[in-house]
Design an enzyme around this catalytic site. Structure first.
Site, PDB file in Angstrom:
ATOM      1  N   GLY A 158      -8.529  -4.427  -2.812  1.00  0.00           N
ATOM      2  CA  GLY A 158      -7.459  -5.015  -2.034  1.00  0.00           C
ATOM      3  C   GLY A 158      -6.886  -3.960  -1.114  1.00  0.00           C
ATOM      4  O   GLY A 158      -6.050  -3.149  -1.517  1.00  0.00           O
ATOM      5  N   GLY A 167      -2.147  -2.461  -2.384  1.00  0.00           N
ATOM      6  CA  GLY A 167      -3.355  -1.656  -2.614  1.00  0.00           C
ATOM      7  C   GLY A 167      -3.340  -0.408  -1.745  1.00  0.00           C
ATOM      8  O   GLY A 167      -3.638   0.700  -2.189  1.00  0.00           O
ATOM      9  N   GLU A 178       1.938 -18.233  -3.780  1.00  0.00           N
ATOM     10  CA  GLU A 178       1.476 -18.020  -5.158  1.00  0.00           C
ATOM     11  C   GLU A 178       2.154 -19.040  -6.093  1.00  0.00           C
ATOM     12  O   GLU A 178       2.409 -18.758  -7.259  1.00  0.00           O
ATOM     13  CB  GLU A 178       1.768 -16.574  -5.581  1.00  0.00           C
ATOM     14  CG  GLU A 178       0.936 -15.566  -4.795  1.00  0.00           C
ATOM     15  CD  GLU A 178       1.206 -14.106  -5.153  1.00  0.00           C
ATOM     16  OE1 GLU A 178       0.265 -13.400  -5.576  1.00  0.00           O
ATOM     17  OE2 GLU A 178       2.352 -13.661  -4.989  1.00  0.00           O
ATOM     18  N   LYS A 228      10.962 -11.562 -13.870  1.00  0.00           N
ATOM     19  CA  LYS A 228      10.710 -11.572 -12.418  1.00  0.00           C
ATOM     20  C   LYS A 228      10.300 -12.983 -11.981  1.00  0.00           C
ATOM     21  O   LYS A 228      10.747 -13.471 -10.930  1.00  0.00           O
ATOM     22  CB  LYS A 228       9.608 -10.543 -12.093  1.00  0.00           C
ATOM     23  CG  LYS A 228       9.194 -10.481 -10.634  1.00  0.00           C
ATOM     24  CD  LYS A 228       9.883  -9.360  -9.892  1.00  0.00           C
ATOM     25  CE  LYS A 228       9.702  -9.377  -8.388  1.00  0.00           C
ATOM     26  NZ  LYS A 228       8.334  -9.281  -7.918  1.00  0.00           N
ATOM     27  N   ARG A 232     -16.234  -6.053   6.692  1.00  0.00           N
ATOM     28  CA  ARG A 232     -14.930  -5.415   6.454  1.00  0.00           C
ATOM     29  C   ARG A 232     -15.086  -3.899   6.368  1.00  0.00           C
ATOM     30  O   ARG A 232     -14.246  -3.138   6.841  1.00  0.00           O
ATOM     31  CB  ARG A 232     -14.309  -5.915   5.138  1.00  0.00           C
ATOM     32  CG  ARG A 232     -13.791  -7.301   5.196  1.00  0.00           C
ATOM     33  CD  ARG A 232     -12.634  -7.475   6.161  1.00  0.00           C
ATOM     34  NE  ARG A 232     -11.394  -6.879   5.722  1.00  0.00           N
ATOM     35  CZ  ARG A 232     -10.402  -6.503   6.538  1.00  0.00           C
ATOM     36  NH1 ARG A 232     -10.516  -6.651   7.840  1.00  0.00           N
ATOM     37  NH2 ARG A 232      -9.310  -5.982   6.053  1.00  0.00           N
ATOM     38  N   ALA A 284       6.086  -3.607   0.591  1.00  0.00           N
ATOM     39  CA  ALA A 284       5.215  -3.135   1.674  1.00  0.00           C
ATOM     40  C   ALA A 284       4.673  -4.337   2.411  1.00  0.00           C
ATOM     41  O   ALA A 284       4.560  -5.419   1.847  1.00  0.00           O
ATOM     42  CB  ALA A 284       4.068  -2.303   1.094  1.00  0.00           C
ATOM     43  N   SER A 299       9.718 -13.530  -0.258  1.00  0.00           N
ATOM     44  CA  SER A 299       8.275 -13.455   0.019  1.00  0.00           C
ATOM     45  C   SER A 299       7.666 -14.851   0.247  1.00  0.00           C
ATOM     46  O   SER A 299       6.824 -15.022   1.134  1.00  0.00           O
ATOM     47  CB  SER A 299       7.565 -12.744  -1.127  1.00  0.00           C
ATOM     48  OG  SER A 299       7.900 -13.354  -2.352  1.00  0.00           O
ATOM     49  N   ASN A 343      13.144 -18.351  -4.643  1.00  0.00           N
ATOM     50  CA  ASN A 343      12.166 -18.551  -3.568  1.00  0.00           C
ATOM     51  C   ASN A 343      11.974 -20.005  -3.128  1.00  0.00           C
ATOM     52  O   ASN A 343      12.074 -20.297  -1.922  1.00  0.00           O
ATOM     53  CB  ASN A 343      10.823 -17.911  -3.969  1.00  0.00           C
ATOM     54  CG  ASN A 343      10.946 -16.414  -4.185  1.00  0.00           C
ATOM     55  OD1 ASN A 343      12.053 -15.882  -4.273  1.00  0.00           O
ATOM     56  ND2 ASN A 343       9.827 -15.709  -4.283  1.00  0.00           N
TER      57      ASN A 343
HETATM   58  P1  NAD Z   1      -2.104  -8.596   0.324  1.00  0.00           P
HETATM   59  O1  NAD Z   1      -2.515  -9.975   0.680  1.00  0.00           O
HETATM   60  O2  NAD Z   1      -1.424  -7.753   1.346  1.00  0.00           O
HETATM   61  O3  NAD Z   1      -3.368  -7.781  -0.203  1.00  0.00           O
HETATM   62  C1  NAD Z   1      -4.352  -8.316  -1.011  1.00  0.00           C
HETATM   63  C2  NAD Z   1      -5.686  -7.821  -0.515  1.00  0.00           C
HETATM   64  O4  NAD Z   1      -6.687  -8.138  -1.465  1.00  0.00           O
HETATM   65  C3  NAD Z   1      -6.116  -8.446   0.812  1.00  0.00           C
HETATM   66  O5  NAD Z   1      -6.485  -7.419   1.715  1.00  0.00           O
HETATM   67  C4  NAD Z   1      -7.328  -9.274   0.431  1.00  0.00           C
HETATM   68  O6  NAD Z   1      -8.285  -9.382   1.466  1.00  0.00           O
HETATM   69  C5  NAD Z   1      -7.858  -8.467  -0.725  1.00  0.00           C
HETATM   70  N1  NAD Z   1      -8.789  -9.202  -1.603  1.00  0.00           N
HETATM   71  C6  NAD Z   1      -8.564 -10.334  -2.284  1.00  0.00           C
HETATM   72  N2  NAD Z   1      -9.671 -10.690  -2.967  1.00  0.00           N
HETATM   73  C7  NAD Z   1     -10.599  -9.743  -2.699  1.00  0.00           C
HETATM   74  C8  NAD Z   1     -11.954  -9.555  -3.119  1.00  0.00           C
HETATM   75  N3  NAD Z   1     -12.575 -10.410  -3.947  1.00  0.00           N
HETATM   76  N4  NAD Z   1     -12.610  -8.462  -2.654  1.00  0.00           N
HETATM   77  C9  NAD Z   1     -12.004  -7.577  -1.819  1.00  0.00           C
HETATM   78  N5  NAD Z   1     -10.728  -7.707  -1.387  1.00  0.00           N
HETATM   79  C10 NAD Z   1     -10.040  -8.785  -1.842  1.00  0.00           C
HETATM   80  O7  NAD Z   1      -1.192  -8.747  -0.988  1.00  0.00           O
HETATM   81  P2  NAD Z   1      -0.023  -7.765  -1.497  1.00  0.00           P
HETATM   82  O8  NAD Z   1       1.197  -8.007  -0.687  1.00  0.00           O
HETATM   83  O9  NAD Z   1      -0.556  -6.378  -1.627  1.00  0.00           O
HETATM   84  O10 NAD Z   1       0.275  -8.399  -2.924  1.00  0.00           O
HETATM   85  C11 NAD Z   1      -0.522  -8.161  -4.067  1.00  0.00           C
HETATM   86  C12 NAD Z   1       0.273  -8.721  -5.240  1.00  0.00           C
HETATM   87  O11 NAD Z   1       1.463  -7.950  -5.398  1.00  0.00           O
HETATM   88  C13 NAD Z   1       0.748 -10.164  -5.027  1.00  0.00           C
HETATM   89  O12 NAD Z   1       0.706 -10.870  -6.240  1.00  0.00           O
HETATM   90  C14 NAD Z   1       2.189 -10.002  -4.551  1.00  0.00           C
HETATM   91  O13 NAD Z   1       3.021 -11.108  -4.854  1.00  0.00           O
HETATM   92  C15 NAD Z   1       2.615  -8.780  -5.362  1.00  0.00           C
HETATM   93  N6  NAD Z   1       3.730  -8.028  -4.774  1.00  0.00           N
HETATM   94  C16 NAD Z   1       3.692  -7.658  -3.447  1.00  0.00           C
HETATM   95  C17 NAD Z   1       4.742  -6.917  -2.928  1.00  0.00           C
HETATM   96  C18 NAD Z   1       4.737  -6.473  -1.493  1.00  0.00           C
HETATM   97  O14 NAD Z   1       5.759  -5.944  -1.044  1.00  0.00           O
HETATM   98  N7  NAD Z   1       3.682  -6.647  -0.728  1.00  0.00           N
HETATM   99  C19 NAD Z   1       5.802  -6.535  -3.748  1.00  0.00           C
HETATM  100  C20 NAD Z   1       5.797  -6.915  -5.096  1.00  0.00           C
HETATM  101  C21 NAD Z   1       4.739  -7.667  -5.593  1.00  0.00           C
HETATM  102  O1  KPL Z   2      11.028 -10.799  -5.367  1.00  0.00           O
HETATM  103  C1  KPL Z   2      11.605 -11.415  -4.516  1.00  0.00           C
HETATM  104  C2  KPL Z   2      10.761 -12.077  -3.484  1.00  0.00           C
HETATM  105  O2  KPL Z   2      11.130 -12.101  -2.311  1.00  0.00           O
HETATM  106  O3  KPL Z   2       9.696 -12.582  -3.858  1.00  0.00           O
HETATM  107  C3  KPL Z   2      13.099 -11.551  -4.551  1.00  0.00           C
HETATM  108  C4  KPL Z   2      13.719 -10.672  -3.477  1.00  0.00           C
HETATM  109  C5  KPL Z   2      13.610 -11.122  -5.922  1.00  0.00           C
HETATM  110  C6  KPL Z   2      13.520 -12.977  -4.320  1.00  0.00           C
HETATM  111  O4  KPL Z   2      13.087 -13.815  -5.337  1.00  0.00           O
END
Ligand code: NAD
Ligand code: KPL
Length: 303
Positions: free
Chosen positions: A7, A12, A262, A182, A35, A129, A250, A190
Site C-alpha cells: 500500500g 503506507g 469503509e 475507535k 504501477r 496523512a 474521513s 461519520n
Molecule cells: P490509501 O487508500 O491512501 O492507501 C491504500 C493503498 O493500498 C493504495 O495505494 C492502494 O492502491 C493500495 N492497495 C490496496 N490493495 C492493494 C494490493 N492488493 N496490492 C497493492 N496495493 C494495494 O489508504 P490509507 O489512507 O493509507 O488508509 C489505510 C487504512 O488506514 C484505512 O483503513 C484507513 O481508514 C486507515 N487510517 C487512515 C488514516 C489516514 O490519515 N490516511 C488515519 C487513520 C486510519
Molecule cells: O477518526 C475520525 C475520522 O474522521 O474518521 C474522527 C475525526 C474521530 C471522526 O470520527
C-alpha cells in the site's frame, strides 16, 4: 530484517518513509508492473512534513515477486486487506509477522483467519496523512499508534524498529477494546456528518441524534463485552466533535470525493454485531439504512 510495505497510499508511505529514514531495510509492494513503472518514474516516495518534501528512493517490487516476506505492513483500506493477504500468503515465511493497519473491525479477523499460524498484529492509528499526488503524501496530523495481538499478549521484539523510526506507538494488551472504541467514535460521528453534509462541528446542531446513537452504541459495546470501550462514550464523542469541529471526517471526504467508504467495517459491522446479539437498535439501524441509500444515490458501493 526487511519490512515489506503493501500500500503506497497515505499511511503506507508515512510508515515506509520513516522506517527507511531510520536506515531500516524497506521494500514497497505495488500492484503490478505498470504501477512499478510509475513509481520508478516518480523516483521514490515523497513525504511532505510541515511543508517540506523529502523523497525516499525505497526499493519496490510487484505482488508477484518471489522475495520471502518476514515482516509485512499491510496498509490498505479495510475492503482490500483480505485480497492483498491472499495474494501474498505464499510469500510469507513460517515465522512472519503482519501488521494490519486498517480502520474499523472485521477485516483484521478475516486476514488473521486466512493467514492462520502467522502472527497478525492489529493496529489502530490516530495519525493523519493524505495523498497529494501519486507517491506523494502529506503528513497532516500528529497522532499515535496502538498495536496488539488478540491471541498473544507478549510484545514482539520488532517494536524496536518502530522506536528507531520515531513512529509513535504503544503495545496494547487489549487492542480489540481500542479498535471498538475507535469504531464507536466513527459510527457516532461519520455517518451523521455525511447525511447532514457538515463538518464534525456541525453535529452540535443535532444533539438528540448524536445522543441516541451513542446510547445504542454503548448498549452494543456492553453486549459485545467491550465494557472499557463503552465507558463515557457520549462524552468523548462530544469532545471529539468539539476538538475536530472545523474538519470534515474521513467518511465525508470519501463520499464528497466519490471514493468507496469503509462502511461495512464501521456502521455495517456494528449493525451485524447488534443482530448477532439479538439487539434492537433502531437509531443505529436507521442511520445505516439512510447511509446506504445516500451512497447508492451517488453511485458509490454499499459495502
Ligand atoms: P490509501 O487508500 O491512501 O492507501 C491504500 C493503498 O493500498 C493504495 O495505494 C492502494 O492502491 C493500495 N492497495 C490496496 N490493495 C492493494 C494490493 N492488493 N496490492 C497493492 N496495493 C494495494 O489508504 P490509507 O489512507 O493509507 O488508509 C489505510 C487504512 O488506514 C484505512 O483503513 C484507513 O481508514 C486507515 N487510517 C487512515 C488514516 C489516514 O490519515 N490516511 C488515519 C487513520 C486510519
Ligand atoms: O477518526 C475520525 C475520522 O474522521 O474518521 C474522527 C475525526 C474521530 C471522526 O470520527
Amino acid at each position: 530484517m526487511t519490512w515489506h510495505v503493501l500500500g503506497a497510499g497515505s499511511l503506507g508511505t508515512l510508515w515506509a518513509a520513516r522506517l527507511a529514514r531510520a536506515g531500516l531495510p524497506v521494500r514497497l509492494i505495488l500492484r503490478n508492473a505498470e504501477r512499478l513503472a510509475d513509481y520508478t518514474r516518480a523516483g521514490g516516495l515523497t513525504l511532505i512534513e510541515q511543508g517540506l518534501p523529502q523523497r525516499y528512493a525505497i526499493p519496490a517490487e510487484t505482488l508477484d515477486s518471489d522475495t520471502p516476506i518476514q515482516h509485512l505492513l499491510l496498509a490498505s483500506k479495510a475492503y482490500d486487506a483480505l485480497e492483498a493477504a491472499r495474494q501474498l500468503a505464499h510469500r510469507l515465511t513460517a515465522d512472519a509477522s503482519i501488521v494490519l493497519l486498517q480502520n474499523g473491525l472485521g477485516s483484521q479477523d478475516a486476514v488473521a483467519q486466512h493467514l492462520q499460524g502467522r502472527r497478525c498484529v492489529y493496529a489502530s492509528s490516530t495519525e493523519g496523512a493524505f495523498r497529494q499526488a501519486d507517491f506523494q503524501v502529506v503528513f497532516a496530523g500528529a497522532g499515535h499508534n496502538w498495536l496488539g495481538d488478540p491471541l498473544l499478549p507478549a510484545a514482539p521484539k520488532w517494536l524496536e524498529d518502530l522506536q528507531a523510526a520515531g513512529i509513535p506507538h504503544q503495545w496494547s494488551a487489549d487492542i480489540l477494546a481500542r479498535l471498538w472504541r475507535k469504531l464507536a467514535l466513527n459510527c457516532a460521528i461519520n455517518p451523521l456528518t455525511v447525511l447532514h453534509d457538515c463538518r464534525n462541528g456541525g453535529l452540535r446542531d443535532y444533539p438528540v441524534e448524536v445522543a441516541n446513537i451513542c446510547a445504542e452504541l454503548t448498549e452494543l459495546l456492553h453486549a459485545c463485552t467491550q465494557t472499557a470501550a463503552a465507558e463515557h462514550l457520549h462524552e468523548e464523542v462530544l469532545r471529539v466533535i468539539d476538538a475536530t469541529a472545523a474538519n470534515y471526517c474521513s467518511m465525508h471526504q470519501d463520499v464528497s470525493q466519490g471514493r468507496r467508504t469503509e462502511i461495512s467495517y464501521l456502521l455495517g459491522y456494528a449493525c451485524v454485531a447488534a443482530e448477532r446479539h439479538g439487539l434492537r437498535l433502531p437509531h443505529l439501524q436507521q442511520v445505516h439504512q439512510r447511509l446506504l441509500r445516500h451512497l447508492a444515490a451517488r453511485g458509490l458501493p454499499q459495502n
